[in-house]
Design a protein around this motif. Sequence first.
Motif, PDB file in Angstrom:
ATOM      1  N   GLY A  28       0.993  -1.230   0.048  1.00  6.73           N
ATOM      2  CA  GLY A  28       0.055  -0.128   0.032  1.00  6.73           C
ATOM      3  C   GLY A  28       0.861   1.235  -0.113  1.00  6.73           C
ATOM      4  O   GLY A  28       0.252   2.273   0.247  1.00  6.73           O
ATOM      5  N   LEU A  29       2.080   1.112  -0.213  1.00  2.00           N
ATOM      6  CA  LEU A  29       3.004   2.599  -0.155  1.00  2.00           C
ATOM      7  C   LEU A  29       3.060   2.902  -1.435  1.00  2.00           C
ATOM      8  O   LEU A  29       3.121   2.225  -2.330  1.00  2.00           O
ATOM      9  CB  LEU A  29       4.265   2.238   0.306  1.00  2.00           C
ATOM     10  CG  LEU A  29       4.381   1.817   2.025  1.00  2.00           C
ATOM     11  CD1 LEU A  29       5.888   1.374   2.177  1.00  2.00           C
ATOM     12  CD2 LEU A  29       3.873   2.805   2.811  1.00  2.00           C
ATOM     13  N   SER A  30       3.145   4.318  -1.676  1.00  2.00           N
ATOM     14  CA  SER A  30       3.499   4.969  -2.989  1.00  2.00           C
ATOM     15  C   SER A  30       4.808   4.782  -3.268  1.00  2.00           C
ATOM     16  O   SER A  30       5.499   5.173  -2.449  1.00  2.00           O
ATOM     17  CB  SER A  30       2.668   6.144  -2.999  1.00  2.00           C
ATOM     18  OG  SER A  30       3.328   7.092  -1.969  1.00  2.00           O
ATOM     19  N   VAL A  31       5.068   4.186  -4.516  1.00  2.00           N
ATOM     20  CA  VAL A  31       6.297   3.807  -4.801  1.00  2.00           C
ATOM     21  C   VAL A  31       6.845   4.350  -6.138  1.00  2.00           C
ATOM     22  O   VAL A  31       5.837   4.379  -7.138  1.00  2.00           O
ATOM     23  CB  VAL A  31       6.631   2.311  -4.710  1.00  2.00           C
ATOM     24  CG1 VAL A  31       8.336   1.939  -4.979  1.00  2.00           C
ATOM     25  CG2 VAL A  31       6.171   1.811  -3.376  1.00  2.00           C
ATOM     26  N   ALA A  32       7.912   5.118  -6.319  1.00  2.00           N
ATOM     27  CA  ALA A  32       8.632   5.290  -7.572  1.00  2.00           C
ATOM     28  C   ALA A  32       9.920   4.708  -7.749  1.00  2.00           C
ATOM     29  O   ALA A  32      10.624   4.683  -6.979  1.00  2.00           O
ATOM     30  CB  ALA A  32       8.675   6.804  -7.928  1.00  2.00           C
ATOM     31  N   VAL A  33      10.405   3.941  -8.956  1.00  2.00           N
ATOM     32  CA  VAL A  33      11.648   3.511  -9.195  1.00  2.00           C
ATOM     33  C   VAL A  33      12.190   4.110 -10.307  1.00  2.00           C
ATOM     34  O   VAL A  33      11.432   4.365 -11.423  1.00  2.00           O
ATOM     35  CB  VAL A  33      11.367   2.002  -9.427  1.00  2.00           C
ATOM     36  CG1 VAL A  33      12.766   1.312  -9.445  1.00  2.00           C
ATOM     37  CG2 VAL A  33      10.562   1.053  -8.331  1.00  2.00           C
ATOM     38  N   PHE A  34      13.608   4.435 -10.173  1.00  2.00           N
ATOM     39  CA  PHE A  34      14.148   5.205 -10.956  1.00  2.00           C
ATOM     40  C   PHE A  34      15.392   4.387 -11.431  1.00  2.00           C
ATOM     41  O   PHE A  34      16.299   3.695 -10.680  1.00  2.00           O
ATOM     42  CB  PHE A  34      14.688   6.284 -10.482  1.00  2.00           C
ATOM     43  CG  PHE A  34      13.809   7.436 -10.447  1.00  2.00           C
ATOM     44  CD1 PHE A  34      13.234   8.335 -11.487  1.00  2.00           C
ATOM     45  CD2 PHE A  34      12.938   7.646  -9.234  1.00  2.00           C
ATOM     46  CE1 PHE A  34      12.316   9.323 -10.950  1.00  2.00           C
ATOM     47  CE2 PHE A  34      12.000   8.393  -9.017  1.00  2.00           C
ATOM     48  CZ  PHE A  34      11.664   9.405  -9.919  1.00  2.00           C
ATOM     49  N   ASP A  35      15.629   4.177 -12.805  1.00  2.00           N
ATOM     50  CA  ASP A  35      16.816   3.463 -13.097  1.00  2.00           C
ATOM     51  C   ASP A  35      17.237   4.281 -14.400  1.00  2.00           C
ATOM     52  O   ASP A  35      16.633   4.551 -15.275  1.00  2.00           O
ATOM     53  CB  ASP A  35      16.728   2.229 -13.382  1.00  2.00           C
ATOM     54  CG  ASP A  35      17.985   1.276 -13.548  1.00  2.00           C
ATOM     55  OD1 ASP A  35      18.468   0.721 -12.524  1.00  2.00           O
ATOM     56  OD2 ASP A  35      18.897   1.403 -14.521  1.00  2.00           O
ATOM     57  N   CYS A  36      18.644   4.493 -14.697  1.00  2.00           N
ATOM     58  CA  CYS A  36      19.298   4.992 -16.029  1.00  2.00           C
ATOM     59  C   CYS A  36      19.202   4.347 -17.131  1.00  2.00           C
ATOM     60  O   CYS A  36      19.373   4.748 -18.311  1.00  2.00           O
ATOM     61  CB  CYS A  36      20.319   5.758 -15.683  1.00  2.00           C
ATOM     62  SG  CYS A  36      21.817   4.568 -15.550  1.00  2.00           S
ATOM     63  N   ARG A  37      18.989   2.971 -17.182  1.00  2.00           N
ATOM     64  CA  ARG A  37      18.990   2.244 -18.248  1.00  2.00           C
ATOM     65  C   ARG A  37      17.836   1.149 -18.435  1.00  2.00           C
ATOM     66  O   ARG A  37      17.084   1.364 -19.468  1.00  2.00           O
ATOM     67  CB  ARG A  37      20.250   1.379 -18.327  1.00  2.00           C
ATOM     68  CG  ARG A  37      20.638   0.566 -19.519  1.00  2.00           C
ATOM     69  CD  ARG A  37      22.075   0.060 -19.869  1.00  2.00           C
ATOM     70  NE  ARG A  37      22.052  -0.911 -20.959  1.00  2.00           N
ATOM     71  CZ  ARG A  37      22.027  -0.334 -22.166  1.00  2.00           C
ATOM     72  NH1 ARG A  37      21.953   0.861 -22.603  1.00  2.00           N
ATOM     73  NH2 ARG A  37      22.185  -1.356 -23.000  1.00  2.00           N
ATOM     74  N   ALA A  38      18.059   0.078 -17.620  1.00  2.00           N
ATOM     75  CA  ALA A  38      16.843  -0.700 -17.844  1.00  2.00           C
ATOM     76  C   ALA A  38      16.732  -1.793 -16.503  1.00  2.00           C
ATOM     77  O   ALA A  38      17.417  -1.636 -15.512  1.00  2.00           O
ATOM     78  CB  ALA A  38      17.379  -1.868 -18.908  1.00  2.00           C
ATOM     79  N   PRO A  39      15.852  -2.620 -16.555  1.00  2.00           N
ATOM     80  CA  PRO A  39      15.511  -3.254 -15.194  1.00  2.00           C
ATOM     81  C   PRO A  39      16.406  -4.566 -15.066  1.00  2.00           C
ATOM     82  O   PRO A  39      16.852  -4.933 -16.213  1.00  2.00           O
ATOM     83  CB  PRO A  39      14.315  -3.613 -15.571  1.00  2.00           C
ATOM     84  CG  PRO A  39      13.816  -3.633 -16.951  1.00  2.00           C
ATOM     85  CD  PRO A  39      14.523  -2.690 -17.378  1.00  2.00           C
ATOM     86  N   GLY A  40      16.980  -4.735 -14.006  1.00  2.00           N
ATOM     87  CA  GLY A  40      17.675  -6.060 -13.850  1.00  2.00           C
ATOM     88  C   GLY A  40      18.984  -5.728 -13.440  1.00  2.00           C
ATOM     89  O   GLY A  40      19.747  -6.266 -12.776  1.00  2.00           O
TER      90      GLY A  40
END
Length: 581
Positions: A279-291
């Motif tokens: 239930g937390l509001s989440v943002a994920v940042f990455d400069c290229r790609a997941p993994g």
Amino acid sequence: MITTDTALAPNAIPPELAGLDPLANSSEAPFSALEPRHHQRFPHLTAAEIERMRSFGTVHEYAAQTLLFETGHTGPGMFVILEGRVQIISHDGLGNSTNIVEQGPSEFMAEVGQLSGKPALVDGLALTPVRTLLIAPERLRALIVAEAELGERIMRALILRRVGLLEKGRGLVLVGGDSDGKLHGLQSFLRRNAYPHTVMDAHSDADVVQLLERTATKPSDFPLVICPDGSILRAPNEGELASHLGLLPEFAPDFVYDVIVVGAGPAGLAAAVYAASEGLSVAVFDCRAPGGQAGASSRIENYLGFPTGISGQALAGRALVQAQKFGAHLAIPLEVKALHCDSQPLALELKDGRRIPTRTLVIASGAVYRRPAIDQLERYEGRGVYYWASPVEAKLCRDEEVMLVGGGNSAGQAAVYLAAHAAKVHVIIRAPNLQASMSRYLIERLAALPNIIMHPHSEITGFEGDEHGLTTVRYRTTRANDQVENNSMPLRHVFLFIGADPNTDWLRSCSVRIDNKGFVPTGQDAAGTGFIPSHPLETSVKGVFAIGDVRSGSTKRVAAAVGEGAAVVAQIHAFLALAQN
């Protein structure tokens, strides 16, 4: 072709499908592999199931020959057809159209991008008057969570539909040449982000040649990206391409996230999944790609639950879909410039100047590939020198000799993978053997492959090449009597797996403590004047946590990173609870 153990579940999605990449574990995957699963890609809903779905959507009607959704435009969500028939049509950048499937009552229209409201990858054309139940992305996510069994069927269909588009290469057309490092970079970026595309040669593909004859282009324009709407991007970088494709979310200036995660490797994605699911509001940042670095691994064999192994990209793909399912905002690729922690809420500054406020922040930025001091290295990066071994690179070096530098597990996995494609794989290590740096099962596997040649006590000294890229590798070997031999080998492909350094430069604007090796201490190790962390994964700054490879003292394993990603969410809950009191 490597898959998970089929005995685990008869309807389990193979890792390369769940990872939204049909080629994640093999050099080629025929489209016929999906044909037996047509009923899973396009299932029929029962009347009772549709009735349960009504509370999540609204009814809309469309006239014949109306587009319900259109390629390149933001998708409104999932359509459940109540009456009428709809044709699903794909387009590519060369103006070609293909009818994918015709759908009717009790079927639904969407693919995995609609979990987060991304632009549609296909058209939906009403063949007759149509009446539908439209379920918006946020309500679709709620439906999938609330209706577990039905949600599983929907999720499987959404994933398999994206896989079908990936396998057919529908969508973008990348145009360039084999020696174009920028082309390979864009191809790798799209592949790791599971975006459908086709690569065509500017000189030999007849359709492209005809198009270029009508288009004013110069060498600096390549690689070209031809979009389904006819627009042409000239030598775009990854950020420009992502922005044009609508892959990046918008951020409301007055919204404060509960958690921002910097880094979409296994640790960061685990944190995002657990935080968003709770239930937390989440943002994920990455400069290229997941993994992250794990995403470049051709096969991870010691991750619990996958006895035959899983590619890093497939594992990341599963986690990415889970994060979308629970509503995490994924901003990939967006580069972080700085963290500002001198006031509350904290603020994450992006390279484009925007500031995103958050109550807590998780540092999961992992590491950046180590670049050795080799003559002419930068000139040949992407043009013969690579830091990962994916099917893109494997195709380039098929039946050729290649060189791989490194003695760790990632290097061993890459060598085994490349050995299935290349004529020979020359492995360069400084040490006398691999005993101290590589797992026993990988050492034994390398020894069993006849086309892997070990070069101990060796290191690369320089590169040579021509206008097409790398042609020659210079290296030296130190013999038992300390005699040094300088050698050269005609090669066009070198893979560097020599480790990585912690990615913490973006923390310089904040007072987060960093140790003498560049890693981030947490818990009691981070205690200093004025502040003692209350939680084991908290840094020297209140509300800032660190997990995964970037954390000082962490175990550099995928399983450990995922565990820390789960553990940090419990500590964030405790922190937020105290902050509210």
